[in-house]
Design a protein around this motif. Structure first.
Motif, PDB file in Angstrom:
ATOM      1  N   GLU A   9       0.835  -1.210   0.000  1.00  4.52           N
ATOM      2  CA  GLU A   9       0.000   0.000   0.000  1.00  4.52           C
ATOM      3  C   GLU A   9       0.868   1.258   0.000  1.00  4.52           C
ATOM      4  O   GLU A   9       0.561   2.230  -0.686  1.00  4.52           O
ATOM      5  CB  GLU A   9      -0.928   0.011   1.223  1.00  4.52           C
ATOM      6  CG  GLU A   9      -2.001  -1.047   1.193  1.00  4.52           C
ATOM      7  CD  GLU A   9      -3.083  -0.788   0.157  1.00  4.52           C
ATOM      8  OE1 GLU A   9      -3.271   0.372  -0.278  1.00  4.52           O
ATOM      9  OE2 GLU A   9      -3.765  -1.757  -0.228  1.00  4.52           O
ATOM     10  N   SER A  13       1.214   3.902  -3.122  1.00  2.00           N
ATOM     11  CA  SER A  13       0.850   5.317  -2.975  1.00  2.00           C
ATOM     12  C   SER A  13       1.912   6.239  -3.581  1.00  2.00           C
ATOM     13  O   SER A  13       1.743   7.456  -3.597  1.00  2.00           O
ATOM     14  CB  SER A  13       0.654   5.664  -1.496  1.00  2.00           C
ATOM     15  OG  SER A  13       1.902   5.761  -0.827  1.00  2.00           O
ATOM     16  N   LYS A  47      -3.136   6.840  11.947  1.00  3.05           N
ATOM     17  CA  LYS A  47      -2.444   7.868  11.170  1.00  3.05           C
ATOM     18  C   LYS A  47      -2.011   7.315   9.806  1.00  3.05           C
ATOM     19  O   LYS A  47      -2.184   7.967   8.774  1.00  3.05           O
ATOM     20  CB  LYS A  47      -1.225   8.364  11.946  1.00  3.05           C
ATOM     21  CG  LYS A  47      -0.579   9.592  11.341  1.00  3.05           C
ATOM     22  CD  LYS A  47       0.641  10.034  12.134  1.00  3.05           C
ATOM     23  CE  LYS A  47       0.239  10.681  13.427  1.00  3.05           C
ATOM     24  NZ  LYS A  47       1.404  11.287  14.117  1.00  3.05           N
ATOM     25  N   ALA A  49      -3.329   4.684   8.233  1.00  9.02           N
ATOM     26  CA  ALA A  49      -4.527   4.366   7.451  1.00  9.02           C
ATOM     27  C   ALA A  49      -5.095   5.604   6.784  1.00  9.02           C
ATOM     28  O   ALA A  49      -5.499   5.573   5.623  1.00  9.02           O
ATOM     29  CB  ALA A  49      -5.574   3.712   8.353  1.00  9.02           C
ATOM     30  N   LYS A  50      -5.110   6.723   7.519  1.00  9.33           N
ATOM     31  CA  LYS A  50      -5.612   7.969   6.943  1.00  9.33           C
ATOM     32  C   LYS A  50      -4.714   8.445   5.815  1.00  9.33           C
ATOM     33  O   LYS A  50      -5.196   8.879   4.772  1.00  9.33           O
ATOM     34  CB  LYS A  50      -5.718   9.045   8.023  1.00  9.33           C
ATOM     35  CG  LYS A  50      -6.891   8.858   8.946  1.00  9.33           C
ATOM     36  CD  LYS A  50      -6.960   9.958   9.978  1.00  9.33           C
ATOM     37  CE  LYS A  50      -8.140   9.728  10.915  1.00  9.33           C
ATOM     38  NZ  LYS A  50      -8.180  10.753  11.980  1.00  9.33           N
ATOM     39  N   LYS A  51      -3.412   8.363   6.032  1.00  8.12           N
ATOM     40  CA  LYS A  51      -2.458   8.817   5.015  1.00  8.12           C
ATOM     41  C   LYS A  51      -2.590   7.994   3.734  1.00  8.12           C
ATOM     42  O   LYS A  51      -2.453   8.513   2.631  1.00  8.12           O
ATOM     43  CB  LYS A  51      -1.037   8.719   5.565  1.00  8.12           C
ATOM     44  CG  LYS A  51       0.014   9.286   4.677  1.00  8.12           C
ATOM     45  CD  LYS A  51      -0.102  10.792   4.637  1.00  8.12           C
ATOM     46  CE  LYS A  51       0.948  11.390   3.719  1.00  8.12           C
ATOM     47  NZ  LYS A  51       0.734  12.803   3.524  1.00  8.12           N
ATOM     48  N   LEU A  52      -2.894   6.699   3.883  1.00  7.09           N
ATOM     49  CA  LEU A  52      -3.018   5.799   2.732  1.00  7.09           C
ATOM     50  C   LEU A  52      -4.448   5.684   2.212  1.00  7.09           C
ATOM     51  O   LEU A  52      -4.693   4.974   1.241  1.00  7.09           O
ATOM     52  CB  LEU A  52      -2.506   4.404   3.113  1.00  7.09           C
ATOM     53  CG  LEU A  52      -1.010   4.312   3.408  1.00  7.09           C
ATOM     54  CD1 LEU A  52      -0.667   2.956   4.012  1.00  7.09           C
ATOM     55  CD2 LEU A  52      -0.186   4.574   2.151  1.00  7.09           C
ATOM     56  N   ASN A  53      -5.401   6.357   2.878  1.00  2.27           N
ATOM     57  CA  ASN A  53      -6.819   6.280   2.501  1.00  2.27           C
ATOM     58  C   ASN A  53      -7.309   4.835   2.442  1.00  2.27           C
ATOM     59  O   ASN A  53      -7.963   4.423   1.484  1.00  2.27           O
ATOM     60  CB  ASN A  53      -7.067   6.981   1.158  1.00  2.27           C
ATOM     61  CG  ASN A  53      -6.796   8.453   1.220  1.00  2.27           C
ATOM     62  OD1 ASN A  53      -7.201   9.121   2.171  1.00  2.27           O
ATOM     63  ND2 ASN A  53      -6.084   8.966   0.244  1.00  2.27           N
ATOM     64  N   LEU A  54      -6.974   4.064   3.470  1.00  3.54           N
ATOM     65  CA  LEU A  54      -7.361   2.655   3.508  1.00  3.54           C
ATOM     66  C   LEU A  54      -8.838   2.497   3.849  1.00  3.54           C
ATOM     67  O   LEU A  54      -9.381   3.251   4.653  1.00  3.54           O
ATOM     68  CB  LEU A  54      -6.529   1.903   4.549  1.00  3.54           C
ATOM     69  CG  LEU A  54      -5.025   1.832   4.310  1.00  3.54           C
ATOM     70  CD1 LEU A  54      -4.353   1.110   5.475  1.00  3.54           C
ATOM     71  CD2 LEU A  54      -4.705   1.133   3.003  1.00  3.54           C
ATOM     72  N   SER A  55      -9.453   1.481   3.292  1.00  4.10           N
ATOM     73  CA  SER A  55     -10.832   1.152   3.635  1.00  4.10           C
ATOM     74  C   SER A  55     -10.844   0.468   5.004  1.00  4.10           C
ATOM     75  O   SER A  55      -9.810   0.004   5.492  1.00  4.10           O
ATOM     76  CB  SER A  55     -11.426   0.206   2.591  1.00  4.10           C
ATOM     77  OG  SER A  55     -10.789  -1.070   2.677  1.00  4.10           O
ATOM     78  N   ASP A  56     -12.022   0.407   5.608  1.00 11.83           N
ATOM     79  CA  ASP A  56     -12.146  -0.286   6.898  1.00 11.83           C
ATOM     80  C   ASP A  56     -11.680  -1.729   6.774  1.00 11.83           C
ATOM     81  O   ASP A  56     -11.020  -2.255   7.664  1.00 11.83           O
ATOM     82  CB  ASP A  56     -13.594  -0.241   7.405  1.00 11.83           C
ATOM     83  CG  ASP A  56     -14.027   1.155   7.811  1.00 11.83           C
ATOM     84  OD1 ASP A  56     -13.152   2.033   8.023  1.00 11.83           O
ATOM     85  OD2 ASP A  56     -15.241   1.382   7.928  1.00 11.83           O
TER      86      ASP A  56
END
Length: 66
Positions: A9, A13, A47, A49-56
């Motif tokens: 991931e 990115s 932090k 997950a937000k930076k990578l725009n990960l799904s739940d």
């Protein structure tokens, strides 16, 4: 933790692991240690997950899978 998925991931990115560590505010040595042993804190995982725009789904799979 699914280390290879997280690395994928990050690379997907467009960042290197070192660049990503800098972006999320974790020192490079600490980041490499934590990625090796899967010892990120919940706050660090959020932090990242937000930076990578990960799904739940991806968050659960990467950070909480055995």
């Amino acid at each position: 933790m699914k280390t290879q998925k997280l690395k994928g991931e990050i690379v997907g990115s467009g960042m290197t692991l070192t660049e990503f560590a800098d972006e999320v505010g974790i020192s490079r040595p600490t980041f490499y240690r934590k990625i090796k042993d899967g010892s990120f804190t919940i706050d660090e995982a959020i932090k990242m997950a937000k930076k990578l725009n990960l799904s739940d789904h991806d968050i659960l799979y990467i950070f909480f899978a055995k």
